[in-house]
Design a protein around this motif. Structure first.
Motif, mmCIF file in Angstrom:
data_model
loop_
_atom_site.group_PDB
_atom_site.id
_atom_site.type_symbol
_atom_site.label_atom_id
_atom_site.label_comp_id
_atom_site.label_asym_id
_atom_site.label_seq_id
_atom_site.Cartn_x
_atom_site.Cartn_y
_atom_site.Cartn_z
ATOM 1 N N GLY A 71 4.953 23.327 60.276
ATOM 2 C CA GLY A 71 4.879 22.800 61.633
ATOM 3 C C GLY A 71 5.406 23.725 62.698
ATOM 4 O O GLY A 71 5.799 23.283 63.776
ATOM 5 N N ALA A 158 -3.376 15.394 62.737
ATOM 6 C CA ALA A 158 -3.278 16.681 62.043
ATOM 7 C C ALA A 158 -2.127 16.707 61.046
ATOM 8 O O ALA A 158 -1.878 17.728 60.420
ATOM 9 C CB ALA A 158 -3.109 17.797 63.061
ATOM 10 N N GLY A 159 -1.437 15.581 60.893
ATOM 11 C CA GLY A 159 -0.331 15.485 59.935
ATOM 12 C C GLY A 159 0.818 14.687 60.510
ATOM 13 O O GLY A 159 0.972 14.580 61.735
ATOM 14 N N SER A 160 1.629 14.126 59.642
ATOM 15 C CA SER A 160 2.787 13.352 60.072
ATOM 16 C C SER A 160 3.759 14.235 60.852
ATOM 17 O O SER A 160 4.077 15.341 60.433
ATOM 18 C CB SER A 160 3.506 12.757 58.858
ATOM 19 O OG SER A 160 4.648 12.028 59.250
ATOM 20 N N THR A 162 3.210 15.621 63.741
ATOM 21 C CA THR A 162 2.561 16.529 64.677
ATOM 22 C C THR A 162 2.488 15.865 66.055
ATOM 23 O O THR A 162 2.625 14.644 66.195
ATOM 24 C CB THR A 162 1.145 16.894 64.218
ATOM 25 O OG1 THR A 162 0.370 15.689 64.103
ATOM 26 C CG2 THR A 162 1.173 17.603 62.868
ATOM 27 N N HIS A 165 -0.069 13.058 66.282
ATOM 28 C CA HIS A 165 0.421 11.842 65.612
ATOM 29 C C HIS A 165 1.302 11.034 66.550
ATOM 30 O O HIS A 165 1.110 9.824 66.743
ATOM 31 C CB HIS A 165 1.187 12.226 64.336
ATOM 32 C CG HIS A 165 1.910 11.083 63.700
ATOM 33 N ND1 HIS A 165 3.084 11.246 62.995
ATOM 34 C CD2 HIS A 165 1.655 9.750 63.680
ATOM 35 C CE1 HIS A 165 3.506 10.069 62.562
ATOM 36 N NE2 HIS A 165 2.659 9.147 62.967
ATOM 37 N N PRO A 183 -2.959 10.470 57.973
ATOM 38 C CA PRO A 183 -2.610 11.875 58.219
ATOM 39 C C PRO A 183 -3.489 12.836 57.426
ATOM 40 O O PRO A 183 -3.850 12.560 56.280
ATOM 41 C CB PRO A 183 -1.154 11.956 57.750
ATOM 42 C CG PRO A 183 -1.029 10.886 56.714
ATOM 43 C CD PRO A 183 -1.977 9.785 57.118
ATOM 44 N N TYR A 184 -3.820 13.951 58.049
ATOM 45 C CA TYR A 184 -4.588 15.011 57.398
ATOM 46 C C TYR A 184 -3.753 16.289 57.396
ATOM 47 O O TYR A 184 -2.725 16.377 58.067
ATOM 48 C CB TYR A 184 -5.899 15.261 58.146
ATOM 49 C CG TYR A 184 -6.964 14.221 57.917
ATOM 50 C CD1 TYR A 184 -8.038 14.462 57.077
ATOM 51 C CD2 TYR A 184 -6.885 12.982 58.552
ATOM 52 C CE1 TYR A 184 -9.027 13.504 56.866
ATOM 53 C CE2 TYR A 184 -7.868 12.011 58.349
ATOM 54 C CZ TYR A 184 -8.921 12.279 57.508
ATOM 55 O OH TYR A 184 -9.896 11.329 57.298
ATOM 56 N N ARG A 185 -4.219 17.276 56.677
ATOM 57 C CA ARG A 185 -3.558 18.586 56.676
ATOM 58 C C ARG A 185 -4.255 19.497 57.681
ATOM 59 O O ARG A 185 -4.999 20.395 57.323
ATOM 60 C CB ARG A 185 -3.560 19.190 55.272
ATOM 61 C CG ARG A 185 -2.672 18.438 54.303
ATOM 62 C CD ARG A 185 -2.519 19.187 52.997
ATOM 63 N NE ARG A 185 -1.620 18.486 52.097
ATOM 64 C CZ ARG A 185 -0.305 18.589 52.108
ATOM 65 N NH1 ARG A 185 0.265 19.387 52.988
ATOM 66 N NH2 ARG A 185 0.448 17.915 51.260
ATOM 67 N N GLY A 186 -4.054 19.218 58.945
ATOM 68 C CA GLY A 186 -4.652 20.022 60.000
ATOM 69 C C GLY A 186 -5.690 19.247 60.789
ATOM 70 O O GLY A 186 -6.234 18.221 60.333
ATOM 71 N N GLU A 323 5.379 17.129 55.934
ATOM 72 C CA GLU A 323 4.636 16.995 54.679
ATOM 73 C C GLU A 323 4.463 18.333 54.002
ATOM 74 O O GLU A 323 4.413 19.357 54.647
ATOM 75 C CB GLU A 323 3.257 16.368 54.968
ATOM 76 C CG GLU A 323 3.376 14.940 55.537
ATOM 77 C CD GLU A 323 2.028 14.367 55.902
ATOM 78 O OE1 GLU A 323 1.116 15.158 56.248
ATOM 79 O OE2 GLU A 323 1.874 13.144 55.867
#
Length: 323
Positions: A71, A158-160, A162, A165, A183-186, A323
């Motif tokens: 991050g 884009a993720g927890s 971010t 979010h 949540p996603y990875r990006g 994450e």
């Protein structure tokens, strides 16, 4: 004893004079601009545009060094531990400075103590988007579907932890929406699934979403800016929707290691400000829905502190985690 103090004072005066002279000569070699994200993203693109103009005005090469991961933590830590001589700088977005410190149990650096603010470069509003094929034509449509216990509306991020979010969580709180976080990875995979209909909505920085909006793949329902964005002039602001407390931004800023001499900080502030306000960059940023700031170092430091307080409280309240 008096002679001792006179000698000490003379030595201190010489040291200060030498330091001032060294700062005036700065820079005498290449500057490394650390971007705490992978190449190709909006922060990296901004760094390369800015670096090219700084190279010209400062008379030395500015080398962009991508140090992505955690991050933004990894890249920020590189700068926090660098010598305070102005030759290793950071161009970071909000995450590494105002969010990550609240969701990582053991931080390797303290943004307040280990980094010195130079200037807030840009203010980057977010846009609430849905798929072009979505049944939601307006924010009112979305709110009607996302209100009440029967809601099955979800949102991508884009993720927890971010910025997108937390911006979505802020909107959720202020509009009293019943929506579920996915949540996603990006941002890229999240946007792919949004366009494919696997998720219902997403908050995303305008420069990231704008090409997809303009090409008709996404529909914009609201912007988090205080006033309408010229490139999205038909999209209402959250304030116009009756949600002024949902106004929120990502932002990019330049920082140096703590204890960097004030003369160098001042020189960098002037150089970065001049580069940002060049007609070419001003036009480019306007076309991306981004606002040039160029705040003074002390203003940027106070801004980071306020943003850290704001996002830190929300991150803890929603259980955000790295994450």
């Amino acid at each position: 004893m008096n002679q001792f103090f006179r000698s000490a004072a003379a030595a201190l005066a010489l040291a200060l004079a030498a330091s001032a002279g060294w700062a005036q000569a700065y820079p005498t070699k290449a500057i490394r601009l650390v971007v705490p994200f992978p190449a190709g993203g909006p922060v990296d693109q901004t760094a390369r545009e800015l670096g090219a103009r700084l190279s010209s005005s400062l008379g030395q090469s500015v080398i962009v060094d991508n140090r992505g991961g955690a991050g933004g933590l990894l890249g920020a830590d590189v700068v926090a531990k660098a010598p305070p001589d102005g030759y290793v700088l950071l161009l970071s977005s909000a995450g590494a400075l105002a969010i990550v410190p609240h969701i990582v149990p053991s931080m390797p650096y303290d943004p307040k103590k280990d980094l010195a603010a130079v200037t807030q470069a840009l203010k980057v509003p977010a846009v609430l988007v849905v798929s072009a094929n979505s049944a939601f034509k307006t924010f009112a449509d979305l709110k009607a579907a996302a209100t009440g216990d029967a809601s099955k509306i979800n949102y991508a991020s884009a993720g927890s932890g971010t910025t997108p979010h937390l911006q979505a969580e802020l909107l959720k709180r202020e509009a009293k929406l019943n929506i579920t976080h996915i949540p996603y990875r990006g941002a890229a995979p999240a946007l792919t699934d949004l366009m494919g209909g696997q998720v219902d909505m997403m908050m995303v920085d305008i420069p990231v979403a704008l090409p997809l909006i303009q090409s008709g793949k996404l529909r914009a329902l609201a912007v988090t800016n205080g006033k309408r964005i010229p490139v999205l002039k038909d999209v209402p602001t959250v304030s116009e929707l009756g949600l002024p407390k949902a106004e929120a931004y990502n932002w990019y800023g330049v920082l140096a290691p703590a204890r960097t001499p004030p003369e160098i900080i001042g020189k960098l502030y002037s150089a970065v400000g001049a580069a940002l306000h060049s007609p070419e960059l001003m036009k480019q940023f306007e076309q991306q829905g981004v606002e040039v700031v160029g705040s003074k170092p002390e203003e940027f430091a106070a801004f980071i502190a306020a943003e850290s307080q704001r996002w830190g409280v929300l991150a803890k309240a929603v259980g955000a985690r790295m994450e």
